[in-house]
Design a protein around this motif. Structure first.
Motif: not given
Length: 527
Positions: A337-362
């Motif tokens: 999720i990207t929020i890029s201005g101008p933007a007002r009054n945004i609610w991000i709620d009860h979401c699950e966000l993931y990619n990969q950490f170990q075993g991959i370039d940063k």
């Protein structure tokens, strides 16, 4: 006889030449002795009532050392110390409190002294005031900490008052005390404290600080209603009261968003690049009053992110968004999720966000939730962030200077490297979050940001709170956080005072781990 006189005359002339040569050589050598550059920028700093630190700039490369001189009031200069070459400081000890001293320094070697540096004068204090800091502990009590440079203090007097009240003496402590916890406080109130040091009949100035004691939620059941900055500026309702539609492909979702609001869009299926015209982003752009909500545990964006830009009053709830990567981009790629201005009054709620950490370039994936530009009145709540190198970046660079206002509460951050969040500029409120297994750093306050950080539970976290990676530091107001098996930067005191401009209540920090792991993420809300 004549021959003898001639011999003596020749001998006398020879001796005169020798003496004249020696005299000439001495004159030449003295003339050729190189001078020593004068030390400059002499400064004096109070270390205590009895000690002064002197520092100066060494401008020479041929000195054997420096001579330090001092003058008391109405007295002559005296040499008090000789220090070695390349030395640029000296501590003058055993001074008398309340007296004025002047100092000067010059360089020297075996042949010559330099001119004197500038002179500097300083008055030692009679008694130095302690420096007071406040925080809220896990029991919602006020904890007072203080530090002191004093060498003469015999004890401390602490006073207290409520907002708009009168000062009342709280207690007197001996010199060995360095902290005190005040349990006699009421949630939802602001309290002022001040402390002074004393020695015999001498008292220091006061050091003052104030703190807000937050409200604690007495209920055992969580409250999923909107809290935080998104409640301000008229509130955040999304598509409430508007058209209700259901979608299952990216094309359908994008078409419904483009119609504008008020509109509630339920996602019942998995959005992929293949059903989104081979695009890796859903654009929420140039629209207002939109809600995008997942149905049960079936609302998913796999490889497709959401970008909110030039949009107001947007709600995103109950969605799984993961592994967002545009293969045409060599490194990084869209955020979940990207929020890029101008933007007002945004609610991000009860979401699950993931990619990969170990075993991959940063740099293979980008962030899970990044916010940049002119964005305000945002709440991020009850989300599950995990398996990520770069989790949540607020402000794209040290020049992205906007007064962003963002609340993070009841989020679960697990198995991440950093940016939880990394927060440049603006004001933030971070409370009741659970941080678990964080490898690099968690909360990073940068570029003058002011963050209220309270009742968070950190477990197995390296560098839970700090300021890194920017040209200017950020600040924090700490209250009631818990650190379990943590290391690195774990500050105990606040560096600013900050109270958000909205009402809220806290869950007890002892319950944070339990309730966040139980209720964060998808499938926990009914609408």
């Amino acid at each position: 006889m004549l021959r003898s006189k001639v011999k003596w005359i020749i001998l006398l002339m020879f001796l005169l030449q020798i003496v004249s040569g020696c005299s000439s050589k001495q004159t030449t050598d003295s003339t050729n002795i190189p001078p020593i550059a004068v030390p400059t920028n002499l400064k004096a700093e109070i270390l205590s009532e009895k000690r002064v630190l002197l520092t100066w700039q060494d401008n020479s490369n041929n000195e054997d050392g420096f001579k330090v001189e001092r003058k008391e009031e109405e007295k002559d200069w005296i040499q008090i110390a000789v220090v070695g070459f390349n030395t640029v400081n000296y501590i003058d000890s055993n001074l008398t409190p309340g007296k004025t001293y002047s100092y000067r320094v010059r360089a020297y070697n075996s042949s010559v002294n330099s001119d004197y540096s500038n002179e500097v004068s300083i008055t030692t204090p009679l008694i130095i005031a302690p420096e007071l800091s406040l925080s809220i502990d896990e029991n919602n009590h006020v904890k007072l900490y203080w530090t002191t440079k004093s060498e003469v203090t015999q004890g401390y007097v602490i006073d207290k008052k409520e907002e708009n009240g009168d000062w009342q003496e709280l207690l007197t402590l001996d010199v060995s005390s360095k902290s005190y916890t005040d349990p006699d406080v009421i949630s939802g109130k602001v309290y002022w404290y001040r402390i002074k040091a004393f020695s015999s009949n001498i008292e220091s100035d006061y050091s003052e600080a104030y703190v807000y004691v937050p409200l604690i939620n007495p209920s055992n059941s969580p409250d999923f209603s909107l809290v935080g900055f998104a409640t301000l500026n008229g509130g955040t309702t999304g598509g409430e009261g508007g058209t209700v539609v259901y979608v299952s492909t990216g094309v359908e979702l994008q078409n419904e968003i483009n119609k504008g609001g008020p509109r509630i869009i339920y996602v019942n299926g998995t959005i992929t690049p293949q059903n989104n015209n081979n695009k890796y982003v859903i654009e929420v752009k140039n629209v207002s009053n939109i809600s995008i909500i997942g149905v049960g545990t079936y609302g998913e964006l796999n490889g497709v992110g959401i970008k909110i830009n030039n949009a107001n009053n947007i709600v995103v709830r109950n969605l799984i968004i993961h592994n967002v990567k545009d293969p045409a981009i060599a490194t990084q790629g869209p955020d979940c999720i990207t929020i890029s201005g101008p933007a007002r009054n945004i609610w991000i709620d009860h979401c699950e966000l993931y990619n990969q950490f170990q075993g991959i370039d940063k740099d293979y994936y980008d962030g899970l939730l990044d916010i940049n530009g002119d964005v305000s009145y945002v709440t991020v709540s009850w989300c599950y962030f995990h398996d990520s190198w770069k989790t949540s970046l607020i402000g794209s660079s040290d020049t992205d200077n906007y007064n962003r206002t963002i609340t993070y509460h009841h989020n679960w951050f697990r198995n991440c490297n950093s940016r939880l969040p990394s927060y440049r500029f603006g004001e933030g409120h971070i409370f009741n979050n659970y941080y678990q297994d964080i490898a690099g750093s968690a909360i990073n306050s940068r570029m003058g940001a002011k963050l209220r950080i309270e009742h968070n539970y950190f477990e197995n976290v390296r560098n839970p709170i700090g300021s890194w990676d920017s040209s200017q530091i950020g600040y924090w107001d700490l209250a009631g956080n818990v650190f379990v098996n943590c290391s690195g930067s774990i500050p105990e005191t606040s560096t600013c005072y900050y109270k958000p401009s909205y009402d809220y209540s806290l869950d007890s920090v002892e319950r944070v781990k339990e309730i966040v792991t139980q209720y964060a993420g998808v499938g926990k809300i009914t609408k």
